[in-house]
Scaffold this motif. Structure first.
Motif, PDB file in Angstrom:
ATOM      1  N   MET A  87      47.513 104.977  37.535  1.00 44.35           N
ATOM      2  CA  MET A  87      47.423 105.985  38.589  1.00 44.35           C
ATOM      3  C   MET A  87      46.105 105.791  39.344  1.00 44.35           C
ATOM      4  O   MET A  87      45.160 105.196  38.824  1.00 44.35           O
ATOM      5  CB  MET A  87      47.486 107.383  37.984  1.00 44.35           C
ATOM      6  CG  MET A  87      48.814 107.669  37.315  1.00 44.35           C
ATOM      7  SD  MET A  87      48.847 109.291  36.518  1.00 44.35           S
ATOM      8  CE  MET A  87      50.499 109.247  35.805  1.00 44.35           C
ATOM      9  N   ASP A  88      46.052 106.289  40.564  1.00 46.67           N
ATOM     10  CA  ASP A  88      44.851 106.120  41.381  1.00 46.67           C
ATOM     11  C   ASP A  88      43.721 107.056  40.964  1.00 46.67           C
ATOM     12  O   ASP A  88      42.551 106.681  40.972  1.00 46.67           O
ATOM     13  CB  ASP A  88      45.170 106.372  42.856  1.00 46.67           C
ATOM     14  CG  ASP A  88      46.054 105.289  43.457  1.00 46.67           C
ATOM     15  OD1 ASP A  88      46.060 104.160  42.924  1.00 46.67           O
ATOM     16  OD2 ASP A  88      46.751 105.573  44.447  1.00 46.67           O
ATOM     17  N   ARG A  89      44.066 108.284  40.618  1.00 53.69           N
ATOM     18  CA  ARG A  89      43.031 109.276  40.308  1.00 53.69           C
ATOM     19  C   ARG A  89      43.627 110.348  39.409  1.00 53.69           C
ATOM     20  O   ARG A  89      44.738 110.824  39.646  1.00 53.69           O
ATOM     21  CB  ARG A  89      42.501 109.922  41.578  1.00 53.69           C
ATOM     22  CG  ARG A  89      41.349 110.904  41.361  1.00 53.69           C
ATOM     23  CD  ARG A  89      40.991 111.630  42.654  1.00 53.69           C
ATOM     24  NE  ARG A  89      40.438 110.733  43.653  1.00 53.69           N
ATOM     25  CZ  ARG A  89      40.984 110.505  44.830  1.00 53.69           C
ATOM     26  NH1 ARG A  89      42.123 111.127  45.173  1.00 53.69           N
ATOM     27  NH2 ARG A  89      40.435 109.676  45.688  1.00 53.69           N
ATOM     28  N   VAL A  90      42.907 110.739  38.356  1.00 55.68           N
ATOM     29  CA  VAL A  90      43.381 111.806  37.479  1.00 55.68           C
ATOM     30  C   VAL A  90      42.310 112.879  37.356  1.00 55.68           C
ATOM     31  O   VAL A  90      41.113 112.621  37.545  1.00 55.68           O
ATOM     32  CB  VAL A  90      43.763 111.287  36.067  1.00 55.68           C
ATOM     33  CG1 VAL A  90      44.888 110.273  36.155  1.00 55.68           C
ATOM     34  CG2 VAL A  90      42.558 110.700  35.347  1.00 55.68           C
ATOM     35  N   VAL A 146      42.622 103.505  35.340  1.00 54.36           N
ATOM     36  CA  VAL A 146      42.516 104.485  36.423  1.00 54.36           C
ATOM     37  C   VAL A 146      41.147 104.334  37.100  1.00 54.36           C
ATOM     38  O   VAL A 146      40.115 104.428  36.428  1.00 54.36           O
ATOM     39  CB  VAL A 146      42.694 105.922  35.882  1.00 54.36           C
ATOM     40  CG1 VAL A 146      42.471 106.943  36.989  1.00 54.36           C
ATOM     41  CG2 VAL A 146      44.075 106.080  35.262  1.00 54.36           C
ATOM     42  N   ARG A 187      42.321 115.147  45.791  1.00 52.50           N
ATOM     43  CA  ARG A 187      43.625 115.370  45.177  1.00 52.50           C
ATOM     44  C   ARG A 187      43.874 114.310  44.110  1.00 52.50           C
ATOM     45  O   ARG A 187      43.596 113.124  44.318  1.00 52.50           O
ATOM     46  CB  ARG A 187      44.699 115.307  46.258  1.00 52.50           C
ATOM     47  CG  ARG A 187      46.117 115.400  45.759  1.00 52.50           C
ATOM     48  CD  ARG A 187      47.073 115.269  46.940  1.00 52.50           C
ATOM     49  NE  ARG A 187      48.456 115.238  46.501  1.00 52.50           N
ATOM     50  CZ  ARG A 187      49.485 115.096  47.322  1.00 52.50           C
ATOM     51  NH1 ARG A 187      49.273 114.959  48.628  1.00 52.50           N
ATOM     52  NH2 ARG A 187      50.715 115.074  46.858  1.00 52.50           N
ATOM     53  N   VAL A 188      44.407 114.724  42.976  1.00 50.54           N
ATOM     54  CA  VAL A 188      44.656 113.791  41.885  1.00 50.54           C
ATOM     55  C   VAL A 188      46.148 113.562  41.706  1.00 50.54           C
ATOM     56  O   VAL A 188      46.981 114.266  42.284  1.00 50.54           O
ATOM     57  CB  VAL A 188      44.031 114.299  40.567  1.00 50.54           C
ATOM     58  CG1 VAL A 188      42.533 114.549  40.740  1.00 50.54           C
ATOM     59  CG2 VAL A 188      44.728 115.572  40.069  1.00 50.54           C
ATOM     60  N   ASP A 189      46.481 112.573  40.891  1.00 45.68           N
ATOM     61  CA  ASP A 189      47.876 112.266  40.605  1.00 45.68           C
ATOM     62  C   ASP A 189      48.378 112.967  39.343  1.00 45.68           C
ATOM     63  O   ASP A 189      49.571 113.226  39.199  1.00 45.68           O
ATOM     64  CB  ASP A 189      48.057 110.754  40.433  1.00 45.68           C
ATOM     65  CG  ASP A 189      47.643 109.988  41.676  1.00 45.68           C
ATOM     66  OD1 ASP A 189      48.053 110.405  42.777  1.00 45.68           O
ATOM     67  OD2 ASP A 189      46.912 108.989  41.549  1.00 45.68           O
ATOM     68  N   LYS A 190      47.445 113.268  38.438  1.00 47.36           N
ATOM     69  CA  LYS A 190      47.831 113.921  37.184  1.00 47.36           C
ATOM     70  C   LYS A 190      46.674 114.769  36.692  1.00 47.36           C
ATOM     71  O   LYS A 190      45.504 114.404  36.866  1.00 47.36           O
ATOM     72  CB  LYS A 190      48.196 112.872  36.122  1.00 47.36           C
ATOM     73  CG  LYS A 190      48.828 113.446  34.860  1.00 47.36           C
ATOM     74  CD  LYS A 190      49.477 112.350  34.030  1.00 47.36           C
ATOM     75  CE  LYS A 190      50.328 112.956  32.919  1.00 47.36           C
ATOM     76  NZ  LYS A 190      51.127 111.927  32.217  1.00 47.36           N
ATOM     77  N   GLN A 211      54.148 118.608  42.035  1.00 52.56           N
ATOM     78  CA  GLN A 211      53.165 118.197  43.047  1.00 52.56           C
ATOM     79  C   GLN A 211      52.268 117.134  42.430  1.00 52.56           C
ATOM     80  O   GLN A 211      51.873 116.163  43.081  1.00 52.56           O
ATOM     81  CB  GLN A 211      52.335 119.409  43.497  1.00 52.56           C
ATOM     82  CG  GLN A 211      51.261 119.092  44.511  1.00 52.56           C
ATOM     83  CD  GLN A 211      51.844 118.700  45.864  1.00 52.56           C
ATOM     84  OE1 GLN A 211      52.944 119.106  46.211  1.00 52.56           O
ATOM     85  NE2 GLN A 211      51.111 117.888  46.608  1.00 52.56           N
ATOM     86  N   VAL A 212      51.926 117.338  41.182  1.00 50.52           N
ATOM     87  CA  VAL A 212      51.174 116.359  40.388  1.00 50.52           C
ATOM     88  C   VAL A 212      51.822 116.284  39.007  1.00 50.52           C
ATOM     89  O   VAL A 212      52.625 117.140  38.628  1.00 50.52           O
ATOM     90  CB  VAL A 212      49.689 116.771  40.210  1.00 50.52           C
ATOM     91  CG1 VAL A 212      48.938 116.708  41.517  1.00 50.52           C
ATOM     92  CG2 VAL A 212      49.588 118.155  39.583  1.00 50.52           C
ATOM     93  N   LYS A 229      52.042 103.912  35.477  1.00 49.56           N
ATOM     94  CA  LYS A 229      53.374 104.056  36.052  1.00 49.56           C
ATOM     95  C   LYS A 229      54.095 102.728  35.903  1.00 49.56           C
ATOM     96  O   LYS A 229      53.466 101.667  35.833  1.00 49.56           O
ATOM     97  CB  LYS A 229      53.292 104.420  37.542  1.00 49.56           C
ATOM     98  CG  LYS A 229      52.466 105.658  37.841  1.00 49.56           C
ATOM     99  CD  LYS A 229      52.365 105.905  39.331  1.00 49.56           C
ATOM    100  CE  LYS A 229      51.348 104.963  39.968  1.00 49.56           C
ATOM    101  NZ  LYS A 229      51.884 103.672  40.355  1.00 49.56           N
TER     102      LYS A 229
END
Length: 438
Positions: A131-134, A161, A212-215, A234-235, A396
């Motif tokens: 993921m890009d950002r958590v 990450v 904004r995060v992915d998770k 949304q996440v 992912k």
């Protein structure tokens, strides 16, 4: 009833009504307060509409702080390093040792991309990417959980990450230096001193200041848990965690004081925590009850332990170890101790448990801090279908499909038949265009 008395309910596997008694004991709904849900939805919507200003307003209101701008809520890398340098040498060594073990364990979980080629040249496979950002939520103030920082941030880093953002509330400006030191050790990139539903909303939707995060991962109170459930979709989220649980299966040969303290170790989390002991030796259950009564007055959190054991604890007698394993799978506990001879003989019988602690010397508490496997585990019976937090939670998987001309022609005929069977003509014709001779 005084805090020095804690009598878990006594149950017998063979007694009439045992099944319903067990169901009642295990019943738990972690997020069920309608009023909380209404408040959380309002907070999330306000953060979506006004972003940073809503975060500032809620932080001042709920954390009793005087904040004029978002930069007052940001801790930079120098501040984290300062915390790491300020803690004792013993604390730093413990953090770094635990972090190394957690990192080593999770490196074994890494998944790699793969593919294979069929005879006609068709290529199929899977691409694994981080993921890009958590976002990591950490309880703040006096509720200091540096171990949670390590357990959540390190698997994300191992997964690759690029950016880990941490939020931690600072009620009345109070920060825990050990938590910040853990963030430095774990390689957290950004820290915002915010908490509650507003922090979850900011991570899920982003503001001018908070990315904004992915998770979103990490524990929190009912407002945090409700907010995580609300923004799911949304996440991604790790889980909706219930109270801590421990289930001990003992053959009666372990020191009863050890077992009593193992039960205490989870009961002291909060009054809703659940500690259960199963044994085929009823005399041993009596001995553990005696140990509970004798040791409880020595505990700093004896009031919490006593309430937990009285309200949700149990000592359960079973006819044999087969019945004990059957009960384990029914309970699907967060933590399972197999405090028995040759625990490896029973491991194949255990289908549902978050973490399994093998043998008399493997106290569950080692898993909380430094064993290496993750301590973020499924609760409330969700081990039936959920797993511990791991590297795979921050990666992912994308399917990779590349047909050769021959493969597209052959499979196009199959796809055409199935598509026309579903009355999807465009689907069929798209495949048919690639059939040789058409």
């Amino acid at each position: 009833m005084t805090s020095d008395v804690a009598n878990p309910v006594r149950l017998n596997f063979n007694s009439p009504g045992f099944s319903s008694q067990l169901d009642q004991l295990l019943a738990w709904e972690s997020v069920s307060n309608d009023d909380v849900q209404v408040r959380v939805k309002a907070i999330i919507e306000q953060v979506r509409q006004t972003g940073d200003q809503a975060v500032i307003d809620y932080t001042c209101r709920f954390d009793r702080r005087h904040v004029g701008a978002m930069d007052e809520l940001i801790l930079n890398a120098d501040r984290l390093k300062k915390a790491l340098d300020a803690i004792s040498a013993e604390e730093r060594s413990a953090l770094e040792t635990a972090a190394a073990r957690i990192r080593d364990y999770h490196e074994h979980q890494q998944q790699k991309s793969w593919n294979y080629q069929e005879a006609d040249g068709t290529l199929l496979g899977q691409q694994v990417t981080p993921m890009d950002r958590v976002g990591l939520y950490v309880p703040g103030g006096r509720a200091a959980y540096p171990s949670s920082v390590l357990m959540n941030a390190i698997p994300a880093a191992v997964a690759g990450v690029p950016e880990v953002v941490m939020v931690v509330p600072a009620p009345e400006g109070e920060l825990n230096e050990l938590v910040l030191a853990a963030a430095a050790v774990a390689g957290v990139d950004k820290v915002f001193t915010i908490g509650g539903a507003q922090a979850i909303a900011a991570l899920a939707y982003g503001t001018d200041t908070i990315p904004r995060v992915d998770k979103i991962v990490g524990p929190g109170n009912i407002y945090v848990a409700t907010a995580k459930r609300e923004v799911f979709g949304q996440v991604g989220i790790d889980m909706i965690a219930g109270p801590s649980e421990i289930l001990v299966v003992c053959d009666g040969k372990t020191n009863p004081d050890w077992i009593a303290m193992d039960l205490f170790s989870q009961a002291e989390h909060d009054e809703d925590a659940q500690a259960i002991l199963i044994s085929p030796d009823t005399a041993f259950l009596d001995a553990v009850q005696e140990s509970i009564n004798r040791l409880l007055p020595t505990m700093e959190r004896k009031d919490i332990i006593a309430t937990s054991l009285r309200e949700r604890g149990a000592l359960i007698s079973v006819p044999d170890m087969e019945a004990a394993c059957e009960l384990v799978n029914r309970v699907a506990p967060e933590h399972l101790e197999l405090s028995v001879d040759n625990p490896e003989n029973y491991l194949p019988k255990i289908r549902h448990a978050g973490a399994i602690f093998m043998g008399r010397y493997t106290a569950e508490v080692l898993g909380d801090y430094c064993a290496g496997p993750n301590h973020v585990l499924p609760t409330s019976g969700t081990a039936r279908f959920s797993s511990p937090l791991g590297v795979y939670d921050f990666q992912k998987r994308s399917s990779v499909i590349q047909f050769s001309a021959d493969g597209a022609s052959k499979m196009g005929k199959v796809a055409s038949v199935l598509a026309r069977g579903e009355s999807l003509t465009a689907h069929a014709r798209s495949a048919e265009y690639r059939i040789k001779g058409n």
